[in-house]
Each structure stands twice: as structure tokens, then as C-alpha cells.
Design a protein around this motif. Structure first.
Motif, mmCIF file in Angstrom:
data_model
loop_
_atom_site.group_PDB
_atom_site.id
_atom_site.type_symbol
_atom_site.label_atom_id
_atom_site.label_comp_id
_atom_site.label_asym_id
_atom_site.label_seq_id
_atom_site.Cartn_x
_atom_site.Cartn_y
_atom_site.Cartn_z
ATOM 1 N N ASN A 126 0.906 -1.254 -0.049
ATOM 2 C CA ASN A 126 -0.050 -0.163 -0.071
ATOM 3 C C ASN A 126 0.847 1.441 0.181
ATOM 4 N N ARG A 127 0.976 1.900 -1.109
ATOM 5 C CA ARG A 127 2.101 2.812 -1.430
ATOM 6 C C ARG A 127 1.880 4.062 -0.151
ATOM 7 N N ASP A 128 0.684 4.507 0.263
ATOM 8 C CA ASP A 128 0.246 5.457 0.859
ATOM 9 C C ASP A 128 0.629 5.185 2.280
ATOM 10 N N VAL A 129 0.399 3.881 2.895
ATOM 11 C CA VAL A 129 0.694 3.345 4.234
ATOM 12 C C VAL A 129 1.900 2.679 4.520
ATOM 13 N N ASN A 130 2.282 1.469 4.185
ATOM 14 C CA ASN A 130 3.217 0.873 4.725
ATOM 15 C C ASN A 130 4.369 0.472 3.450
ATOM 16 N N GLU A 131 3.948 1.121 2.417
ATOM 17 C CA GLU A 131 4.806 0.991 0.784
ATOM 18 C C GLU A 131 4.678 -0.646 0.718
ATOM 19 N N MET A 132 5.831 -1.394 1.405
ATOM 20 C CA MET A 132 5.892 -2.827 1.031
ATOM 21 C C MET A 132 6.256 -3.443 2.244
ATOM 22 N N GLY A 180 -14.850 -5.523 7.747
ATOM 23 C CA GLY A 180 -14.863 -4.213 8.442
ATOM 24 C C GLY A 180 -14.168 -3.343 8.073
ATOM 25 N N THR A 181 -13.955 -2.188 8.905
ATOM 26 C CA THR A 181 -13.533 -1.204 8.342
ATOM 27 C C THR A 181 -12.646 -0.529 9.636
ATOM 28 N N THR A 182 -11.159 -0.181 9.359
ATOM 29 C CA THR A 182 -10.652 0.297 10.633
ATOM 30 C C THR A 182 -10.017 1.736 10.010
ATOM 31 N N VAL A 183 -9.893 2.748 10.856
ATOM 32 C CA VAL A 183 -9.277 4.060 10.894
ATOM 33 C C VAL A 183 -7.916 4.241 11.250
ATOM 34 N N ASN A 184 -7.014 4.419 10.390
ATOM 35 C CA ASN A 184 -5.575 4.436 10.899
ATOM 36 C C ASN A 184 -5.229 5.708 11.570
ATOM 37 N N LEU A 185 -4.074 5.783 11.790
ATOM 38 C CA LEU A 185 -3.379 7.277 12.736
ATOM 39 C C LEU A 185 -3.541 8.440 11.853
ATOM 40 N N GLU A 186 -3.629 8.306 10.375
ATOM 41 C CA GLU A 186 -3.633 9.409 9.637
ATOM 42 C C GLU A 186 -4.973 9.846 9.326
ATOM 43 N N GLY A 187 -6.023 8.937 9.764
ATOM 44 C CA GLY A 187 -7.379 9.037 9.386
ATOM 45 C C GLY A 187 -7.919 8.460 7.914
ATOM 46 N N ARG A 188 -7.036 7.446 7.418
ATOM 47 C CA ARG A 188 -7.393 6.531 6.655
ATOM 48 C C ARG A 188 -8.468 5.315 6.728
ATOM 49 N N PHE A 189 -9.284 5.516 5.943
ATOM 50 C CA PHE A 189 -10.458 4.306 6.207
ATOM 51 C C PHE A 189 -9.972 2.852 5.331
ATOM 52 N N LEU A 190 -9.574 1.770 6.157
ATOM 53 C CA LEU A 190 -8.937 0.541 5.581
ATOM 54 C C LEU A 190 -9.834 -0.526 5.897
ATOM 55 N N ALA A 191 -9.835 -1.502 4.805
ATOM 56 C CA ALA A 191 -10.719 -2.432 4.837
ATOM 57 C C ALA A 191 -10.044 -3.663 5.608
ATOM 58 N N LEU A 192 -10.974 -4.354 6.472
ATOM 59 C CA LEU A 192 -10.673 -5.650 6.831
ATOM 60 C C LEU A 192 -11.331 -6.679 6.116
ATOM 61 N N GLU A 193 -10.759 -8.020 5.788
ATOM 62 C CA GLU A 193 -11.392 -9.097 5.152
ATOM 63 C C GLU A 193 -11.293 -10.204 5.962
ATOM 64 N N LEU A 210 -14.445 0.275 -0.106
ATOM 65 C CA LEU A 210 -13.228 1.291 -0.297
ATOM 66 C C LEU A 210 -12.069 0.971 -1.297
ATOM 67 N N PRO A 211 -11.587 1.693 -1.861
ATOM 68 C CA PRO A 211 -10.408 1.428 -2.876
ATOM 69 C C PRO A 211 -9.220 0.800 -1.888
ATOM 70 N N GLU A 212 -8.559 0.167 -2.789
ATOM 71 C CA GLU A 212 -7.285 -0.834 -2.346
ATOM 72 C C GLU A 212 -6.527 -0.086 -1.267
ATOM 73 N N ARG A 213 -6.313 1.320 -1.517
ATOM 74 C CA ARG A 213 -5.239 1.873 -0.621
ATOM 75 C C ARG A 213 -6.086 2.657 0.682
ATOM 76 N N GLY A 214 -7.485 2.375 0.661
ATOM 77 C CA GLY A 214 -8.271 2.945 1.692
ATOM 78 C C GLY A 214 -8.544 4.457 1.251
ATOM 79 N N ALA A 215 -9.188 5.081 2.148
ATOM 80 C CA ALA A 215 -9.700 6.498 1.698
ATOM 81 C C ALA A 215 -9.426 7.389 3.010
ATOM 82 N N LEU A 216 -8.632 8.381 2.588
ATOM 83 C CA LEU A 216 -8.294 9.332 3.536
ATOM 84 C C LEU A 216 -9.637 10.391 3.791
ATOM 85 N N ASN A 217 -9.599 10.452 5.154
ATOM 86 C CA ASN A 217 -10.760 11.258 5.270
ATOM 87 C C ASN A 217 -10.281 12.335 6.640
#
Ligand code: SF4
Ligand code: SF4
Ligand code: FES
Lengths: 737, 129
Positions: free
Chosen positions: A278-284, A606-619, A669-676
Motif C-alpha cells: 500500500n504505497r500510501d501506508v506501509n509501501e511494502m 469491516g473497517t478500521t481508521v488508521n493514525l492518519e485518518g485513512r479508512f482501511l478495509a478488513l477482510e 473502499l479502494p485498495e489503498r483506503g480512503a483518507l478522510n
């Protein structure tokens, strides 16, 4: 898409014309053309070095004559002057007018690649059938695609040490190593640790460490990037073949970074976790806790409800558990029921809890861990951190709180180069990344206690957290003055706040942080205490109407606790009827009146919100959970026991409720999550102190008894070297097939 | 290599394994099997006539290999025994002789092995940790 600036260059690959950003590598030009080139040593987030020579192509450029015009051939076409030898496309820059030929159009390239393949296989041990990488091995795949499929090499192969544990987590097979150097470059370039290197030269070269082992932190990433089975995940060793696993792409919720991971399960067990891009979060990259700390998901799970009878817990079914809750809560007014959940519960679970609390009329709702402060300064994203020109970390031990943030800071210190993105994905070789990169420690100030980041910082100020921000605003030491000057002089400064600041945050803290941000123009990344504290705070899952919340748990006349262990934590039990919803029989569960089996976050949608406010999907990974249920279903049972029809009864209705509540759509949610960044996070006094701890005791890998892979030669000597299975047999006429 | 040479090579390899085990033990070192012959593991129903399945062993301390000893699989051209001091860039190539393994023309004796192990230990102890 982030593309480098700089005018496009025209490049032709196998006759296909392309416009590419200046600086593109030959290998990316080939992939941009939809063609393919094999490679081993190149890696998107590492410097290209041209070690494996697998990515050879033919390349040529036009040339200007004496008249300053491009030279033409006899037909008047621009003449391409090919380099005399095949070029390593990963270290070659695609320049204006360049022509590249891959194996698809060039015999020379096809032969070079097959020849390289033959070289690479010469010394490779014949381990594929017992190698854990088998089936997901870049060497196997490239050999199949580009090799001759036959060996002309009749001599002995290299012998070296095998199945050698570099740490509890990483196992090395020196014979399988193809000397691509990815692992060495990774340690030097990414976590900035020089712990692994080549020893000896020539065909004798092997990988080892002088440090006596690998440091725990980010070591597991080398098991993802090793193109062969030389470096393997020791926790997942001999558990399954790659094609046998169910792969579930999901999000790690051990800390608030929310790295992209793939959960590999087999026969209902979680066997392995690997990093996902995820380029926006942990890269690889992911941390070792996120990768190796998963044993608890398949060990010692609670699989059935338990109810207390004659002072003892006994197994029951959900109906019995509901009846027991109904009896136990009969005398309790619903508005007195305390509802407390772990801060890594999903948003969907959170909204279900919020709705139920409203229906019951109880204000005694809480999640834990969380901090009290409500900050209003602009939030920094992880990409902001990576590209900052000044980073000041205050009161944080990132190794315990949010490990990958440390990697993003180190990325800033080596220039903040984020590999270019193409339609074919992240650049395979970004030529701006260099081996042994220059670092700028002067861009980093660490204020607080010593931590892993300390040695990378140019400015270090010892300080205890509670007034660190106030002191930084009015610096009283040289170090603090330097840190403030760093922020003030920077164009894109970022301030990172950790547990020591946020946990002891006074009411004044928010104002101080705002003052710091407006004075310096800094964006602020405050690391939440729990993986989804940000999301649950956005839902306002906090004590209201004067309720005491989780801190006042001991006074609750009755309580429902989801995946919290206040007894183990030393907080004690609620004084009344207690329902515990957990994955394991914790100290609290042992004393509860009703215990309901829960599922881990690996098994949730479900969905989690990370430290920068990005909504990320759990599968949901296919793990064996017995009768375990997520919080939504469990709350439905609790509501049933209380005679209430819950407003949220499943994932769909939870997502609808979330849309209503937060104005955010979390389905699809998109692959990389959605920043809100617009969701306001509520706050309330926390009461219970929290010391971040990444590795919870339960996460330590279980050593499986009786599993030793090392056989002593002594046994063989004592058994007179007898072959265990040898029975002389006549050779079959007609051969054996 | 003639078949009789091969038989001698594997006989002498087994003898060397015994020495290694004992000489290592005297020095407080561990011996571990590193690998079996691929040609034994994957031979299916094909006949197998070597006196051991063991292709390589390591002598080590604290889990780290000091010395790796290996013999070529039986189908290999120009086969022999190799000893390597891990990290020392020292490599010895032995081949089968009439009376035992040879290091070039020089007989490779148990005393010689002991000297190599002593050297390995000495090198180890002078390494900066
Ligand atoms: S151990 Fe793996 S990643 Fe490291 S150099 Fe060898 S093949 Fe490459
Ligand atoms: S950094 Fe956090 S989210 Fe990422 S893998 Fe580690 S624990 Fe999981
Ligand atoms: S030389 Fe290894 S990928 Fe180019």
C-alpha cells in the motif's frame, strides 16, 4: 498518481512507441510497453544495482552527426546505434529516442537470458520439493519462462550451511542464495541496520551476520523480498505450500498504522502473514510483530460460550448463554449497563455498539486504550512524514506504538524519494534510489526517552512527556532550541506525538499543539493508543452523562466487555454481572458470569481508521473460530437477552448506519483506503493509563514440541550409517519412470 | 572417476564423518547433518548403493557453522570431498586415494583434520565480536 516531473522522453520498446517520464529505467520502459523482462535483484523500494544480470536487453540510441543532426541510415531513417553488449535494463536509464529489444524480438536477448538462467541455477541446491518457497519462487518461475530446461553442468554444486536460524523468526539456507543482495540492501537502506552481508567472494560467497543474529523489528521483510527460498519465515516453516494457502488481503490491526497484509490460512489455521503493498501506508514493509505475532489466532482459542453454574464455568451454547444473560441482567436497569470494547474493534462493530447503547439509554460506553486529548492541528499523513524536511518526534517509542512510522521517518532522512508509479505499478527500478544512501540525521529531532529512533536523530533531547510540548514552545535547553529552530526553518515540517505526551495530556495540550502547529506550519501526527481508537473516537464511543467509563469499571452494576482484560491489567472486575466477549480465556473471562467466544480481527469484515485518518478495509480469513462471533452478532445476542431489537443487525446495516453517522461510505473502499481528515474525533478523560506494548504476551510464537529439523550425525554413526529405507532390488527391466 | 574410486571415495567419506564427529566432540563443538544426497531423497525406486545418505555436515559452535564438509553426489563429474572454513575463505579439496583421502598428494589424516579444527577455533577466537 505521483509521477516525477521532467519532460517525457520518447522510447521504443520492441517497436512500440512510448512517452515516459524522464529518468525512467529501461526495465520500467519494457513493462510500460506491456512487455516482460525477467529480474531478480531489482526491487521497487530498493536501489537498483545490476547484480543478477537477468534483465538483459538490447538497447541503442540515435547519435548526432557533425552537423548536429541525428544520423540517418541509407533509407533516410534515424539510425539507432546499439550498445555492443546486452544491457542490464534495471540500471540503464531510458533516454530520448532509445530503442529497446526484449527476448520477444531479439535472439541475442533470449540467449543471454537463458544463459544467465543457466548460470544462476548452476550452484542451486536441488531443494525445490522441500523448499517452502516452492511454488512462489521467482527463480522457479523465471527458469520456467526463460531457461533452456536442461542442464549441461556435470560438476558438484556449492556446499554451505543450510537451515541456519538467523533469529527465532528468520531461517537462512546459504546454498539457495543467488547473491541478489536484496536482503543486504534492504537492511542498509530501509531500517538503516547493517546487520547482514556477504561473506567471502566468488562462488564461495554466502550471507551471514556478524551480530550473532538479526534484531527484531523489521527483519521479516527479507523473507518477502528474497526471490528464492534462502530466507524464510521460521514461524510458518513447513506449514503448507504456497498454493495450498487461502490468501486473504486485509489490514493489520495490531497498531494504528494499519499495514496492508495478506493472511495465509490453511485448514482453518492462520499459518503465515506476508506484507502487501500500500504505497500510501506501509509501501511494502511490515513490522515483525505484525508478521510473526499471529500464533494466538490459532492457539488456545475459545470456541464455545461458557456460563457460570455453581460457581464454575461450563461450556454451553449461545441459547443457554442468552438465557444466562437474561437471568443475570434481570435486576439491572439497562441504562446502568457498562459497555466496553477493545480499541481495535471495527467501525461497524462500533456503530452497532453506539446504536445499542442509545437504545438501552446507557451513557457508560467506552473503548480502550485511548487518550484524552482532542487535537485540532492539521494531521500529517504517512506520505507527509516520508517527504518532510523536518521531523520532530515527541514522547513516542515508535517501536512499541507504530513501527512503520519509523520506516517512513527514515525514508524522509534519505531524501523522501517515493518510487514513481506507472500503469504497471510501482517502478521496478527507480534510478533515484541509491545504494548506501546519504542520510540527513539533522532533519530529525527526538524528544523524550531513548528509543530505537534515537540513534538516527541529529537532535536528541531527553525529556519526560507531560510538558514536552510546552517546553518546546519555550525552549530552555540547547537541544530544544535546536528542535524548535528545525521546525521553524522547514518548509514541510511534521511533528509526531506519542504515548508519553498524549497519555499524560493535560487540557492545555491541545492548545499547545495548535500553537506549535500554527507557529511552525507543522502538520501533526498523533499516534492513537489503539488500532482503531481514531475510528471509535469519531463515533464518539466515550462515556457520557457523567458516566465513569472503562476507568470506573469497578463500580459498574453490570458490564459487557469485548476483548478487554481488566483483571489481567490490574483494574479489577465490575461489581455486578459480567459478560466477557473474547477470543481466549483471559483472567477476566475466568471470573466472568458469561463468556462469549469472539473472533480475531483476521476473521472480520469491516473497517478500521488508521493514525492518519485513512479508512482501511478488513477482510475475513478462513480461520477455524468454532462458535466465535464478531461484536455485531454478539451485541445482537445481548440485545436479545435484554428484550431489545437492535438497530444494527449485520454488516450491511452497520455500514448504512456508518454512512448516516459519519457521512462516509465504507463498503467498497479502494485498495489503498480512503483518507478522510474531516471526521471529528470526540474525546473524554481516559482515566486508565496506557503503556504501549506491541508484542502482547499472547503473540509470542509457540514452539512446537518435538519438531527439530537438525539430525545429529551421532545417531547415524551409532546406527552404523545404515540406510533407513535401503532394500537392494534388481533393476527393473525397461527402466523406471 | 572409475567405479572403484567412487566406492573408495564414499568409504573414506564415511570414515571422515566419524573423525569429524569425534574430533569435534573433543573440542566441545557440535556436529550437525546439513544435507542428504538429492540423489537419495529423490531416487524413487531406483537402486541406491552408497554407504551413507549424508552429503554434508557442519561442525559448529553456538549454532553457527565453523566448518562445512561435503562430498559430491555419485553422478557428479570429478567428484571429491570439500572442506570449507565458513567465513575464512579457506577451501580444501580432497579426493579418494588407495589408503585414504588425499589432499593433492598428501594423505589427509585424522591429525590433519584435528589441526584444521584447531585452526578454525583459533581463528574464531581472534575474531572481533
Ligand atoms: S539471501 Fe535471498 S535476498 Fe539475500 S542475497 Fe541471497 S537470494 Fe538475495
Ligand atoms: S506497523 Fe503496525 S499495522 Fe504495520 S504490521 Fe506492524 S503492527 Fe501491524
Ligand atoms: S541485473 Fe538484476 S534485475 Fe537487472
Amino acid at each position: 498518481m505521483r509521477r516525477p516531473t521532467g519532460g517525457p522522453v520518447k522510447v521504443t520498446v520492441d517497436g512500440i512507441p512510448l512517452d515516459l517520464p524522464a529518468g525512467t529505467s529501461g526495465i520500467d520502459a519494457v513493462f510500460a510497453a506491456g512487455r516482460d523482462v525477467p529480474y531478480f535483484c531489482a526491487h521497487s523500494y530498493l536501489s537498483p544495482v545490476g547484480a543478477c544480470r537477468m534483465c538483459l536487453v538490447e538497447a541503442g540510441t540515435p547519435r548526432k552527426g557533425k552537423d548536429g543532426e541525428l544520423e540517418k541510415d541509407e533509407n533516410g531513417e534515424v539510425k539507432i546505434f546499439y550498445f555492443p553488449k546486452p544491457m542490464a535494463s534495471c540500471t540503464m536509464q531510458a533516454t530520448e529516442g532509445m530503442h529497446i529489444k526484449t527476448a520477444a524480438t531479439s535472439e541475442v536477448v533470449a540467449k543471454s537470458q537463458a544463459g544467465m538462467m543457466e548460470f544462476t541455477l548452476i550452484n542451486h541446491p536441488l531443494d525445490c520439493p522441500t523448499c517452502d518457497k516452492g511454488g512462489a519462487c521467482e527463480l522457479q518461475d523465471r527458469a520456467f519462462e526463460y531457461g533452456y530446461g536442461a542442464s549441461r553442468f556435470g560438476f558438484d554444486r556449492r556446499h554451505a550451511d543450510k537451515h541456519y536460524p538467523l533469529s527465532d523468526f528468520v531461517i537462512l539456507d546459504q546454498e539457495r542464495c543467488i547473491h541478489c543482495k536484496r536482503c543486504v540492501r534492504y537492511f542498509e537502506e530501509v531500517p538503516g541496520q547493517e546487520v547482514l552481508d556477504f561473506i567471502e567472494r566468488g562462488g564461495h560467497t554466502f550471507i551471514d551476520t556478524q551480530e550473532g543474529g538479526l534484531p527484531t523489528g523489521f527483519s521479516g521483510n527479507i523473507t518477502d523480498i528474497c526471490p528464492v527460498g534462502a530466507l524464510l519465515d521460521n514461524v510458518a516453516r513447513f506449514r503448507g505450500r504456497n498454493w495450498e494457502y487461502d490468501h486473504t488481503p486485509t489490514t493489520c490491526t495490531l497498531c494504528p498504522v494499519g499495514c496492508a497484509i495478506t493472511v495465509d490460512a490453511r485448514n482453518g489455521r492462520l499459518e503465515r502473514i506476508v506484507g502487501r503493498e500500500n504505497r500510501d501506508v506501509n509501501e511494502m514493509w511490515i513490522c515483525d510483530a505484525g508478521r510473526f505475532g499471529h500464533s494466538f489466532a490459532s492457539e488456545g482459542r475459545l470456541t464455545r460460550p461458557l456460563i457460570r453454574e455453581d460457581g464454575k464455568l461450563r461450556e454451553a451454547d449461545w441459547d443457554e448463554a442468552m438465557a444466562a444473560m437474561n437471568r443475570g441482567l434481570a435486576g439491572v436497569h439497562p441504562s446502568h449497563l457498562g459497555l466496553f470494547v477493545a480499541a481495535d474493534s471495527t467501525l461497524e462493530e462500533g456503530v452497532a455498539l453506539e446504536r445499542l447503547a442509545a437504545q438501552l439509554g446507557t451513557g457508560n460506553v467506552d473503548h480502550w486504550p485511548r487518550y484524552a486529548a482532542q487535537l485540532t492541528a492539521p494531521t500529517a499523513t504517512l506520505t507527509d512524514v516520508a517527504q518532510a524536511d523536518a521531523v520532530v518526534v515527541i514522547g513516542a517509542d515508535l517501536g512499541e506504538e507504530a513501527p512503520v512510522v519509523e520506516l517512513r521517518i527514515l525514508e524522509a532522512l534519505r531524501g523522501g524519494i517515493l518510487p514513481t508509479e506507472f500503469d504497471h505499478g510501482t517502478a521496478i527500478a527507480d534510478l533515484r534510489l541509491t545504494e548506501r544512501p546519504a542520510r540527513t540525521p539533522e532533519k530529525l529531532a527526538v524528544i523524550g526517552r531513548e528509543s530505537g529512533l534515537w540513534r538516527h536523530a541529529g537532535i536528541r533531547a531527553a525529556s519526560n512527556g507531560h510538558n514536552a510540548v510546552a517546553r518546546l514552545l519555550r525552549p530552555d535547553t540547547d537541544e530544544l532550541r535546536a528542535a524548535l529552530a528545525l521546525l521553524e526553518g522547514a518548509k514541510q515540517p511534521v511533528v509526531i506525538l506519542g504515548a508519553d505526551v498524549l497519555g499524560s495530556g493535560t487540557e492545555a495540550l491541545a492548545a499547545q499543539v495548535s500553537e506549535l502547529a500554527s507557529r511552525t506550519g507543522a502538520k501533526v501526527l498523533a499516534i492513537p493508543a489503539g488500532a482503531n481508537s481514531a475510528g471509535l473516537a469519531a463515533l464518539g464511543l466515550l462515556p457520557r452523562d457523567g458516566a465513569a467509563g472503562y476507568a470506573g469499571l469497578g463500580d459498574a452494576p453490570a458490564a459487557f466487555l469485548s476483548r478487554l482484560d481488566p483483571v489481567g491489567q490490574g483494574l479489577g472486575l465490575p461489581r455486578g454481572f459480567t459478560v466477557v466477549h473474547d477470543t481466549h480465556l483471559t483472567e477476566t473471562a475466568k471470573r466472568a458470569d458469561v463468556v462469549l467466544p469472539a473472533v480475531t480481527n483476521y476473521e472480520k469484515r469491516g473497517t478500521t481508521v488508521n493514525l492518519e485518518g485513512r479508512f482501511l478495509a478488513l477482510e475475513q480469513a478462513a480461520l477455524e473460530a468454532g462458535e466465535g462471533a464478531d461484536l455485531i452478532r454478539t451485541l445482537t445476542a445481548l440485545a436479545g437477552a435484554l428484550g431489545v431489537r437492535p438497530g444494527v443487525r449485520g454488516l450491511k446495516s452497520a455500514q448504512a448506519a456508518l454512512h448516516e453517522r459519519l457521512g462516509v461510505r465504507v463498503d467498497g473502499l479502494p485498495e489503498r483506503g480512503a483518507l478522510n481528515l474531516n471526521v471529528t474525533r470526540a474525546a473524554a478523560p481516559a482515566g486508565v493509563p496506557y503503556t504501549p506494548q506491541l508484542w502482547k504476551p499472547r503473540m509470542r510464537p509457540v514452539t512446537r514440541e518435538g519438531e527439530t529439523w537438525v539430525e545429529r550425525t551421532r545417531q547415524l554413526v551409532e546406527e552404523k550409517w545404515a540406510l533407513p529405507m535401503y532394500v537392494p532390488q534388481p533393476v527393473q527391466p525397461g527402466g523406471d519412470d | 572417476m572409475a567405479n572403484s574410486d567412487k566406492a573408495a571415495l564414499y568409504r573414506q567419506w564415511v570414515e571422515l564423518l566419524g573423525w569429524l564427529e569425534q574430533e569435534a566432540a573433543v573440542r566441545g563443538l557440535s556436529t550437525e547433518k546439513v544435507a542428504d544426497f538429492p540423489d537419495y531423497i529423490y531416487r524413487m525406486e531406483r537402486p541406491y548403493d552408497l554407504p551413507t545418505t549424508v552429503m554434508s555436515v557442519s561442525v559448529g559452535r553456538g549454532g553457527q557453522a565453523l566448518l562445512v564438509a561435503a562430498v559430491s553426489p555419485r553422478h557428479v563429474d570429478l567428484g571429491g570431498v570439500s572442506l570449507r572454513l565458513m567465513g575464512g575463505s579457506k577451501h580444501w579439496h580432497l579426493h579418494a586415494g588407495e589408503g585414504g583421502l588425499l589432499e593433492g598428494k598428501r594423505p589427509f589424516t585424522r591429525e590433519r583434520l584435528g589441526a584444521l579444527l584447531d585452526g578454525a577455533l583459533q581463528g574464531r577466537s581472534t575474531l572481533a565480536v
